[in-house]
Design a protein around this motif. Structure first.
Motif, PDB file in Angstrom:
ATOM      1  N   ILE A 128      -1.134   0.584  -2.262  1.00  0.00           N
ATOM      2  CA  ILE A 128      -1.257   0.648  -3.725  1.00  0.00           C
ATOM      3  C   ILE A 128      -2.288   1.703  -4.134  1.00  0.00           C
ATOM      4  O   ILE A 128      -2.103   2.428  -5.118  1.00  0.00           O
ATOM      5  CB  ILE A 128      -1.640  -0.729  -4.300  1.00  0.00           C
ATOM      6  CG1 ILE A 128      -0.531  -1.734  -4.013  1.00  0.00           C
ATOM      7  CG2 ILE A 128      -1.892  -0.641  -5.800  1.00  0.00           C
ATOM      8  CD1 ILE A 128      -0.886  -3.166  -4.421  1.00  0.00           C
ATOM      9  N   SER A 129      -3.369   1.801  -3.371  1.00  0.00           N
ATOM     10  CA  SER A 129      -4.393   2.816  -3.670  1.00  0.00           C
ATOM     11  C   SER A 129      -3.800   4.219  -3.586  1.00  0.00           C
ATOM     12  O   SER A 129      -4.071   5.081  -4.442  1.00  0.00           O
ATOM     13  CB  SER A 129      -5.567   2.690  -2.691  1.00  0.00           C
ATOM     14  OG  SER A 129      -6.262   1.483  -2.889  1.00  0.00           O
ATOM     15  N   GLU A 130      -2.984   4.448  -2.564  1.00  0.00           N
ATOM     16  CA  GLU A 130      -2.336   5.756  -2.435  1.00  0.00           C
ATOM     17  C   GLU A 130      -1.333   5.988  -3.568  1.00  0.00           C
ATOM     18  O   GLU A 130      -1.180   7.105  -4.070  1.00  0.00           O
ATOM     19  CB  GLU A 130      -1.620   5.854  -1.079  1.00  0.00           C
ATOM     20  CG  GLU A 130      -2.560   5.945   0.107  1.00  0.00           C
ATOM     21  CD  GLU A 130      -3.492   7.135   0.010  1.00  0.00           C
ATOM     22  OE1 GLU A 130      -3.021   8.235  -0.360  1.00  0.00           O
ATOM     23  OE2 GLU A 130      -4.699   6.959   0.285  1.00  0.00           O
ATOM     24  N   LYS A 131      -0.681   4.908  -3.991  1.00  0.00           N
ATOM     25  CA  LYS A 131       0.279   5.013  -5.092  1.00  0.00           C
ATOM     26  C   LYS A 131      -0.441   5.395  -6.394  1.00  0.00           C
ATOM     27  O   LYS A 131       0.073   6.176  -7.204  1.00  0.00           O
ATOM     28  CB  LYS A 131       1.018   3.685  -5.255  1.00  0.00           C
ATOM     29  CG  LYS A 131       2.203   3.757  -6.208  1.00  0.00           C
ATOM     30  CD  LYS A 131       2.987   2.452  -6.194  1.00  0.00           C
ATOM     31  CE  LYS A 131       4.181   2.547  -7.142  1.00  0.00           C
ATOM     32  NZ  LYS A 131       4.985   1.280  -7.152  1.00  0.00           N
ATOM     33  N   LYS A 132      -1.628   4.846  -6.579  1.00  0.00           N
ATOM     34  CA  LYS A 132      -2.428   5.174  -7.771  1.00  0.00           C
ATOM     35  C   LYS A 132      -2.785   6.659  -7.783  1.00  0.00           C
ATOM     36  O   LYS A 132      -2.670   7.340  -8.819  1.00  0.00           O
ATOM     37  CB  LYS A 132      -3.705   4.332  -7.802  1.00  0.00           C
ATOM     38  CG  LYS A 132      -3.482   2.861  -8.136  1.00  0.00           C
ATOM     39  CD  LYS A 132      -4.758   2.053  -7.991  1.00  0.00           C
ATOM     40  CE  LYS A 132      -5.805   2.471  -9.012  1.00  0.00           C
ATOM     41  NZ  LYS A 132      -7.032   1.667  -8.906  1.00  0.00           N
ATOM     42  N   LYS A 133      -3.228   7.171  -6.641  1.00  0.00           N
ATOM     43  CA  LYS A 133      -3.573   8.587  -6.552  1.00  0.00           C
ATOM     44  C   LYS A 133      -2.359   9.466  -6.833  1.00  0.00           C
ATOM     45  O   LYS A 133      -2.444  10.457  -7.552  1.00  0.00           O
ATOM     46  CB  LYS A 133      -4.151   8.908  -5.168  1.00  0.00           C
ATOM     47  CG  LYS A 133      -5.506   8.289  -4.892  1.00  0.00           C
ATOM     48  CD  LYS A 133      -5.987   8.641  -3.491  1.00  0.00           C
ATOM     49  CE  LYS A 133      -7.323   7.992  -3.189  1.00  0.00           C
ATOM     50  NZ  LYS A 133      -7.795   8.320  -1.812  1.00  0.00           N
ATOM     51  N   SER A 188      -4.330  -8.358   7.915  1.00  0.00           N
ATOM     52  CA  SER A 188      -3.848  -6.984   8.062  1.00  0.00           C
ATOM     53  C   SER A 188      -2.780  -6.632   7.030  1.00  0.00           C
ATOM     54  O   SER A 188      -2.704  -5.490   6.555  1.00  0.00           O
ATOM     55  CB  SER A 188      -3.311  -6.751   9.483  1.00  0.00           C
ATOM     56  OG  SER A 188      -2.258  -7.673   9.775  1.00  0.00           O
ATOM     57  N   SER A 189      -1.960  -7.617   6.660  1.00  0.00           N
ATOM     58  CA  SER A 189      -0.912  -7.332   5.671  1.00  0.00           C
ATOM     59  C   SER A 189      -1.522  -7.029   4.301  1.00  0.00           C
ATOM     60  O   SER A 189      -1.025  -6.176   3.565  1.00  0.00           O
ATOM     61  CB  SER A 189       0.049  -8.527   5.554  1.00  0.00           C
ATOM     62  OG  SER A 189      -0.638  -9.689   5.122  1.00  0.00           O
ATOM     63  N   TYR A 190      -2.621  -7.728   4.002  1.00  0.00           N
ATOM     64  CA  TYR A 190      -3.316  -7.448   2.740  1.00  0.00           C
ATOM     65  C   TYR A 190      -3.948  -6.058   2.773  1.00  0.00           C
ATOM     66  O   TYR A 190      -3.887  -5.303   1.790  1.00  0.00           O
ATOM     67  CB  TYR A 190      -4.390  -8.503   2.487  1.00  0.00           C
ATOM     68  CG  TYR A 190      -3.855  -9.821   1.993  1.00  0.00           C
ATOM     69  CD1 TYR A 190      -3.666 -10.044   0.637  1.00  0.00           C
ATOM     70  CD2 TYR A 190      -3.533 -10.837   2.887  1.00  0.00           C
ATOM     71  CE1 TYR A 190      -3.171 -11.260   0.177  1.00  0.00           C
ATOM     72  CE2 TYR A 190      -3.032 -12.055   2.450  1.00  0.00           C
ATOM     73  CZ  TYR A 190      -2.861 -12.254   1.084  1.00  0.00           C
ATOM     74  OH  TYR A 190      -2.360 -13.441   0.628  1.00  0.00           O
ATOM     75  N   THR A 191      -4.554  -5.751   3.904  1.00  0.00           N
ATOM     76  CA  THR A 191      -5.187  -4.434   4.048  1.00  0.00           C
ATOM     77  C   THR A 191      -4.164  -3.323   3.869  1.00  0.00           C
ATOM     78  O   THR A 191      -4.401  -2.342   3.152  1.00  0.00           O
ATOM     79  CB  THR A 191      -5.854  -4.307   5.430  1.00  0.00           C
ATOM     80  OG1 THR A 191      -6.837  -5.345   5.582  1.00  0.00           O
ATOM     81  CG2 THR A 191      -6.541  -2.952   5.572  1.00  0.00           C
ATOM     82  N   TYR A 192      -3.012  -3.504   4.499  1.00  0.00           N
ATOM     83  CA  TYR A 192      -1.946  -2.507   4.399  1.00  0.00           C
ATOM     84  C   TYR A 192      -1.484  -2.343   2.951  1.00  0.00           C
ATOM     85  O   TYR A 192      -1.323  -1.224   2.452  1.00  0.00           O
ATOM     86  CB  TYR A 192      -0.772  -2.896   5.290  1.00  0.00           C
ATOM     87  CG  TYR A 192       0.455  -2.033   5.092  1.00  0.00           C
ATOM     88  CD1 TYR A 192       0.543  -0.773   5.674  1.00  0.00           C
ATOM     89  CD2 TYR A 192       1.518  -2.475   4.289  1.00  0.00           C
ATOM     90  CE1 TYR A 192       1.655   0.042   5.459  1.00  0.00           C
ATOM     91  CE2 TYR A 192       2.631  -1.670   4.079  1.00  0.00           C
ATOM     92  CZ  TYR A 192       2.697  -0.411   4.668  1.00  0.00           C
ATOM     93  OH  TYR A 192       3.803   0.378   4.453  1.00  0.00           O
ATOM     94  N   GLU A 193      -1.268  -3.483   2.289  1.00  0.00           N
ATOM     95  CA  GLU A 193      -0.765  -3.435   0.914  1.00  0.00           C
ATOM     96  C   GLU A 193      -1.792  -2.816  -0.040  1.00  0.00           C
ATOM     97  O   GLU A 193      -1.440  -2.047  -0.941  1.00  0.00           O
ATOM     98  CB  GLU A 193      -0.395  -4.848   0.453  1.00  0.00           C
ATOM     99  CG  GLU A 193       0.255  -4.925  -0.922  1.00  0.00           C
ATOM    100  CD  GLU A 193       1.601  -4.224  -0.984  1.00  0.00           C
ATOM    101  OE1 GLU A 193       2.114  -4.038  -2.103  1.00  0.00           O
ATOM    102  OE2 GLU A 193       2.154  -3.857   0.088  1.00  0.00           O
TER     103      GLU A 193
END
Length: 330
Positions: free
Chosen positions: A76-81, A67-72
């Motif tokens: 990061i995906s949102e940060k890219k957008k 879950s921690s990987y999924t969250y991270e």
């Protein structure tokens, strides 16, 4: 929907070309972002690294909590957008773009042909049907029974011109519904100018709108093409002649206006008989009655038409002349 193999292949090549074009466009956008926003590439590399790490853990421990990987990864995906948007780019700027988002430019969705494929097929059929421009004007929305008298009765039948016209239209509608079914052929006859060709155009419009393959020939052009094939003129390879036998809907207009000969008669019989055998639908329009046909061509042709064609007759005064006298385009 029924297309010839060559038509289907042509459409699928168009889809291949679309995807190739959009893939190159996507690569160009990625190169642009790498150049303008190097930090975006760093975030992408971080996602790749985390994904590989999570996959490795899953291999050695299928029950591991990731879950921690999924969250991270989501963070990061949102940060890219957000990074793209902050520099004036759409959030989906680096995603593959498609002409059709439903099928993603494959032509198919859940094993069915996409609406974009059906539209492209219809456009292709219109282009290949020699009188596509005419079909914009000559179709059922412009067909009018007003040009047929509702009072003048035809000798020996007791029926009016309009009754004949309505019956012909009814048979035309039945023909359209049964494209590809056995013995679904239509023989339309009547004097010059009574609307035979107009009615065949109305039918053609509906058939093509339903994405069936179609060919139209005047009788003279039809027999000239067959002669070119038989006598190997103009370097023909026979592909066009095979289309005549295979196409869903064939119109032979003004049969009887060509120069008749034993060759014409034999070729006409061959085409009609072969298309009947293959359950391909054919329309013949002519000034000749079925009995006239037997005298001008052969008993065999007469027999095929009587046995396998619905017969429709149009009667009345020359509509083109009526339009000139009274005006009107319907």
């Amino acid at each position: 929907m029924s297309l010839l193999n060559s038509q289907y292949d042509a459409l699928m090549r168009q889809y291949d070309e679309k995807r190739e074009i959009h893939r190159h466009e996507q690569l160009d956008r990625e190169e642009e972002i790498d150049r303008v926003l190097p930090e975006y590439r760093a975030l992408t590399d971080k996602i790749s690294s985390l994904s590989v790490e999570a996959a490795r853990i899953r291999i050695f421990d299928p029950q591991a909590d990731l879950s921690s990987y999924t969250y991270e990864l989501e963070r990061i995906s949102e940060k890219k957008k957000a990074l793209l948007v902050s520099h004036g780019y759409p959030a989906d700027y680096l995603e593959m773009q498609y002409d059709c988002r439903i099928c993603r430019d494959t032509g198919f969705m859940n094993g069915e042909r996409c609406v974009c494929f059906r539209k492209a097929a219809t456009q292709l059929l219109y282009r290949e049907y020699d009188i596509s421009d005419i079909l914009e004007k000559e179709n059922f929305s412009h067909f009018s029974f007003d040009w047929y008298s509702d009072t003048i009765q035809i000798e020996s039948t007791g029926r009016t011109e309009r009754q004949f016209a309505r019956e012909a239209c009814d048979k035309a509608q039945q023909f359209i519904k049964k494209i590809g079914q056995p013995d679904n052929n239509l023989f339309i006859y009547g004097n010059t100018g009574v609307g035979k060709t107009f009615l065949t155009h109305c039918i053609a419009r509906e058939v093509i709108e339903n994405s069936h393959s179609a060919l139209y020939f005047s009788a003279r052009d039809f027999f000239e093409i067959l002669a070119d094939a038989v006598f190997e003129r103009d370097g023909r390879d026979g592909s066009y002649e095979r289309m005549i036998l295979d196409v869903d809907f064939l119109t032979i207009d003004d049969l009887g206006t060509e120069v008749t000969s034993s060759f014409v008669s034999s070729q006409l019989f061959f085409v009609l008989n072969e298309r009947i055998r293959r359950n391909r639908s054919t329309i013949i329009s002519t000034n000749l009655s079925p009995m006239d046909l037997s005298q001008q061509y052969s008993e065999r042709i007469f027999s095929r038409i009587i046995s396998h064609y619905s017969i429709a007759r149009l009667v009345g005064n020359d509509i083109r002349l009526q339009k000139k006298i009274h005006g009107g385009n319907s």
